[in-house]
Design a protein around this motif. Sequence first.
Motif, PDB file in Angstrom:
ATOM      1  N   GLY A   8       0.823  -1.209   0.000  1.00 15.19           N
ATOM      2  CA  GLY A   8       0.000   0.000   0.000  1.00 15.19           C
ATOM      3  C   GLY A   8       0.853   1.252   0.000  1.00 15.19           C
ATOM      4  N   HIS A   9       1.895   1.223   0.832  1.00 15.99           N
ATOM      5  CA  HIS A   9       2.790   2.373   0.934  1.00 15.99           C
ATOM      6  C   HIS A   9       3.465   2.654  -0.412  1.00 15.99           C
ATOM      7  CE1 HIS A   9       5.524   5.184   2.887  1.00 15.99           C
ATOM      8  NE2 HIS A   9       6.495   4.620   2.194  1.00 15.99           N
ATOM      9  N   VAL A  10       3.975   1.561  -1.033  1.00 17.88           N
ATOM     10  CA  VAL A  10       4.658   1.713  -2.333  1.00 17.88           C
ATOM     11  C   VAL A  10       3.687   2.251  -3.381  1.00 17.88           C
ATOM     12  CG1 VAL A  10       5.756   0.441  -4.216  1.00 17.88           C
ATOM     13  CG2 VAL A  10       6.412  -0.025  -1.842  1.00 17.88           C
ATOM     14  N   ALA A  11       2.482   1.662  -3.430  1.00 18.64           N
ATOM     15  CA  ALA A  11       1.495   2.099  -4.426  1.00 18.64           C
ATOM     16  C   ALA A  11       1.128   3.566  -4.211  1.00 18.64           C
ATOM     17  CB  ALA A  11       0.238   1.229  -4.331  1.00 18.64           C
ATOM     18  N   LEU A  12       0.996   3.946  -2.934  1.00 15.92           N
ATOM     19  CA  LEU A  12       0.601   5.321  -2.638  1.00 15.92           C
ATOM     20  C   LEU A  12       1.698   6.305  -3.019  1.00 15.92           C
ATOM     21  CD1 LEU A  12      -1.918   6.572  -1.592  1.00 15.92           C
ATOM     22  CD2 LEU A  12      -0.900   6.726   0.644  1.00 15.92           C
ATOM     23  N   LYS A  13       2.933   5.934  -2.708  1.00 15.12           N
ATOM     24  CA  LYS A  13       4.052   6.818  -3.067  1.00 15.12           C
ATOM     25  C   LYS A  13       4.090   6.990  -4.587  1.00 15.12           C
ATOM     26  CE  LYS A  13       5.868   8.079   0.754  1.00 15.12           C
ATOM     27  NZ  LYS A  13       5.900   9.470   1.133  1.00 15.12           N
ATOM     28  N   ALA A  14       3.879   5.882  -5.301  1.00 18.89           N
ATOM     29  CA  ALA A  14       3.867   5.947  -6.771  1.00 18.89           C
ATOM     30  C   ALA A  14       2.719   6.835  -7.245  1.00 18.89           C
ATOM     31  CB  ALA A  14       3.743   4.551  -7.353  1.00 18.89           C
ATOM     32  N   ALA A  15       1.561   6.696  -6.584  1.00 14.77           N
ATOM     33  CA  ALA A  15       0.404   7.509  -6.971  1.00 14.77           C
ATOM     34  C   ALA A  15       0.695   8.987  -6.732  1.00 14.77           C
ATOM     35  CB  ALA A  15      -0.825   7.086  -6.167  1.00 14.77           C
ATOM     36  N   ILE A  16       1.344   9.287  -5.602  1.00 16.90           N
ATOM     37  CA  ILE A  16       1.653  10.688  -5.291  1.00 16.90           C
ATOM     38  C   ILE A  16       2.629  11.261  -6.326  1.00 16.90           C
ATOM     39  CG2 ILE A  16       2.815  12.194  -3.604  1.00 16.90           C
ATOM     40  CD1 ILE A  16       1.568  10.356  -1.410  1.00 16.90           C
ATOM     41  N   ARG A  17       3.626  10.424  -6.690  1.00 16.81           N
ATOM     42  CA  ARG A  17       4.581  10.876  -7.719  1.00 16.81           C
ATOM     43  C   ARG A  17       3.852  11.168  -9.032  1.00 16.81           C
ATOM     44  NH1 ARG A  17       8.197   7.256  -5.688  1.00 16.81           N
ATOM     45  NH2 ARG A  17       7.547   5.657  -7.156  1.00 16.81           N
ATOM     46  N   GLN A  18       2.965  10.213  -9.387  1.00 16.90           N
ATOM     47  CA  GLN A  18       2.228  10.344 -10.647  1.00 16.90           C
ATOM     48  C   GLN A  18       1.351  11.604 -10.611  1.00 16.90           C
ATOM     49  OE1 GLN A  18       2.427   8.828 -13.364  1.00 16.90           O
ATOM     50  NE2 GLN A  18       0.512   9.157 -14.478  1.00 16.90           N
TER      51      GLN A  18
END
Lengths: 400, 251
Positions: A381-391
């Motif tokens: 979840g953390h990884v996906a969220l960080k990726a989402a924030i970057r995107q």
Amino acid sequence: MKWLAIAAATIGLLLVPVLFGDRFVFVFIQMLTASLFALAFNLLWRHTRLLSFGHAAHFGAGMFATIHLMRLAEANVLAVPLPLIPLGGALAACLLGVVAGYFATVRTGTYFAMITLAVAELIYALGSQWEALFGGEAGLSSMRLPWAGWTFATTGEVYYIVLGWVVPAAAALYFVGLTPLGRLAFAIGDDETRVRFLGYNAHRAKTMVFALSAFHAGLAGGLLALVNENVNYGAFGGTVSASVVLHTFIGGSGVFLGPVIGAAGLTLLGALLSDVTRLWLLYVGAAFVLMMLYSPEGLAALFIANLRLWRELPWPSLVRLNLLGGLAVLAFVCTTVFVVELAARALTEGASATAVVLFGTTWSLSSPVTWAIPIALALAGHVALKAAIRQRRRLEDAVA
Amino acid sequence: MTSAVISLQGIAKCFGSLEVIRHLDLDVLEGERHALIGPNGAGKSTLVGMISGLIPLSAGAIFLNGRRIDGLAPERINRLGLGRSFQITRIFPRLSAQENLRIGVMARHGIRYSLFRPATAYSAVAREVEALLAKVRLDGRAGVVAGELSYSEQRALELGMALASEPKVLLLDEPTAGMSRDEADHVVDLIRTIAIGRTVLIVEHDMDVVFSLCDRVTVLAYGELIASGPAAEIRRNARVQEAYLGTEHVA
């Protein structure tokens, strides 16, 4: 577009008792009163940057005043139409707000929060002692008297009283933000000293905003008392003060309707899930922590930012963002359910707890695999969220 | 004879055992542009804080147009006709430039805590806000949230807010602090326009600004007044050169 949405929402709200059964109409009533309470709380925070940790004092004052007025009406001492009685609750809360606000707003920041907390705790302590006023453990009860051909015997009829107060009160709170006092409150939240050097008595303005906030909190409480026909001193309790803070911040305190999203959404979820879990408050707490960690602006701000992207960019470029965001939310929800349910079982049942059924599977509490799964989910979840924030940042740069 | 608009009589300020201002007398005369200079720690900002009601006095008295003002709350002093700007920009970052000024103008129109109409519905206030925006040259930036204005625009807005209550007396605390030459020139120009018909007391570090703008200069060092007089005289004063300006600066 804006007016269309308002019209649709109004019609939807009017149709609730027609479309749903009593149990659900009652949930809607709770959603409405919680929303008004959160809007009242946020008048103080969003504008004046005063964080009240004791707003239950005003909510509870509204509840008790309303019940007392209903009892007076019942005893034929007072002849006030039932739908107007919550206004008495609001006025009582406003009076308390003037007194409590006058002292609390001498300070700002942490000290202000501590004073409000102390006032609420003081009244809570009084509540358990002063039987004549607060009715002791059992609290006070009354019943709704008919008026003008309405019996107010069904939840549906009471729903319209609640709706008839909540919508205008919310509109009034919005309007307050536009008035000289409302703009001044914003200025005070930004720089109180500056305001004083422009010739304003900042303390007086803060007391007024506090009293207005207390008035609306009391109205919300009064409406709930009218529906429940009963109240005890628990209304002044810390959980009530805490829940309005959580509702407001999860929903988003920076946007006018943010607190409504938080209050209505969480109240609804709480009601829907009350049969599934006994640990609802733990979930709200977890949601609050995650929200503050990853998106402190709250749901409303997230929603608005996303809406802006949808407007500016072609939808295929947003698929990735929404997929990542959705995955992250899903992973966090699963993690929370896992941890909360397993931990609660292990802690309450101790050594006797061996296995838990969750997501249709039986999990052994002693198996490391069972505990490795939520950890892995949280990481994902953390990884996906960080990726989402970057995107999201990339897309926002593209829009700018 | 011109009368003293601000009159400081024997004022002192101690923070614990530290004497920041020592028995100081000073008159600021009507209509003059008076600079207050001195090295860091001279007590300039403390003095401005004391005059505007933010810092209580340890001794002495302050008069504004003959009326004693020490001990009054800042808002009372403001209503008696004293406006001020701050060394660190103090604006309302969440409100637009226009709204920042509106807050200032509203108070003078007696609509301080009103709840019955939107703040934008008062046309007399709106007209004044517009004039004020033009005066501080922010008319093109009216709707921009103040927190997003450039630094010099924020300083201009700060000046505008000091003006909004139409004060007869203006205290400006380092109006050009942290500005480039061009930005400072712009602000000096602005001060020159807004000083017309007003009494201005300016705390300033930039000597070019002081000598190009002010009629009279008062020099503070270690909480004491070491010289006060016409700008040209102060430039020549040996004690001032030694204590503050540095001999080579004036030579």
